[in-house]
Design an enzyme around this catalytic site. Structure first.
Site: not given
Ligand code: 13P
Length: 255
Positions: A9, A11, A94, A96, A166, A172, A212
């Site tokens: 991904n 992003k 996702h 985010e 996730e 991250g 991660s």
């Protein structure tokens, strides 16, 4: 039976030129591994040029989001029919997007259905926040998210899609879930699929871990029986680390 998948991904990173360069580098480094499915999810403006350039390379392409309507007055959005032919997969829900762009379990379900109706394979993301994790709510949150995302889907549709666990606290942060924890929650996801659609669907559906992941931890993560691959953020932006992760995943299957 479930082909392992390494999904990158990207992003909101990579210009078109950078994306083409990264794909070429990965292709050179990985060679012709066919035992692992390599999925690249670039920004949507890169899909068309990548599609044209990666013909003959062993990549599937995925979008990072889509709307649920076919067309209309939705400034800035991209619809599933627009992605059809450019992408094989689409990431949906996702964290985010849930946290920063107001996506809910309901919109995740609408997008998942719309993607499937347009021959796109959804990569449906679920995951709990740090606070939810610390309050011991992980099982309840993941169960609710999976059930809501898949509501109204047929057994065939469910086993065709991909689910990515996730945990938000691992994205991250450099703080991946332990392989054991990741394996347990992916096992939980599989048991939810079992409850919803029975053993064959649970056995056929691919479940990824994301958060991660990197060359250092992918081997242990992939040893978990309920984990079929990874949704990789940062480490997928560097050809060497992504290629290494594909190679480590392929090792047990080759020769
Ligand atoms: P990182 O691998 O950078 O933690 O990102 C994970 C992720 O969000 C993939 O979708």
């Amino acid at each position: 039976m479930r082909k392992p998948m390494m999904a990158g991904n990207w992003k909101m990173n990579m210009t078109v030129a950078e994306a083409l360069d990264l794909a070429r580098q990965i292709n050179q480094l990985v060679g012709d591994t066919t035992v692992v499915e390599q999925l690249l999810c670039p920004p949507s403006v890169c899909l068309h040029p990548l599609k044209a350039t990666t013909t003959g390379m062993p990549f599937a392409l995925g979008a990072q989001n889509c709307h649920w309507q076919d067309s209309g007055a939705f400034t800035g959005e991209i619809s599933p029919p627009m992605l059809r032919g450019l992408a094989d997969y689409v990431i949906i829900g996702h964290s985010e997007r849930r946290q920063l762009f107001g996506e809910t379990d309901e919109t995740v379900n609408k997008k998942t259905r719309a993607a499937l109706a347009n021959q796109l394979i959804p990569v449906v993301c679920v995951g709990e926040s740090l606070e939810q994790n610390e309050r011991g709510e992980t099982t309840a949150i993941i169960t609710a998210q999976v059930q809501a995302a898949l509501e109204g889907l047929s057994a065939d549709q469910v086993q065709s899609l991909v689910i990515a666990y996730e945990p938000i606290w691992a994205i991250g942060t450099g703080r991946a879930a332990t392989a054991q924890t990741a394996g347990e929650i992916c096992g939980l996801v599989r048991s939810i699929l079992h409850d919803m659609h029975g053993a064959p669907v649970a056995a056929a559906t691919r479940i990824l871990y994301g958060g991660s992941t990197k060359p250092d931890n992918i081997g242990a993560i992939m040893e978990q029986p309920d984990i079929d691959g990874a949704l990789i953020g940062g480490a997928s932006l560097e050809a060497g680390s992504y290629a290494e992760m594909v190679k480590i995943t392929a090792e047990p299957y080759s020769g």
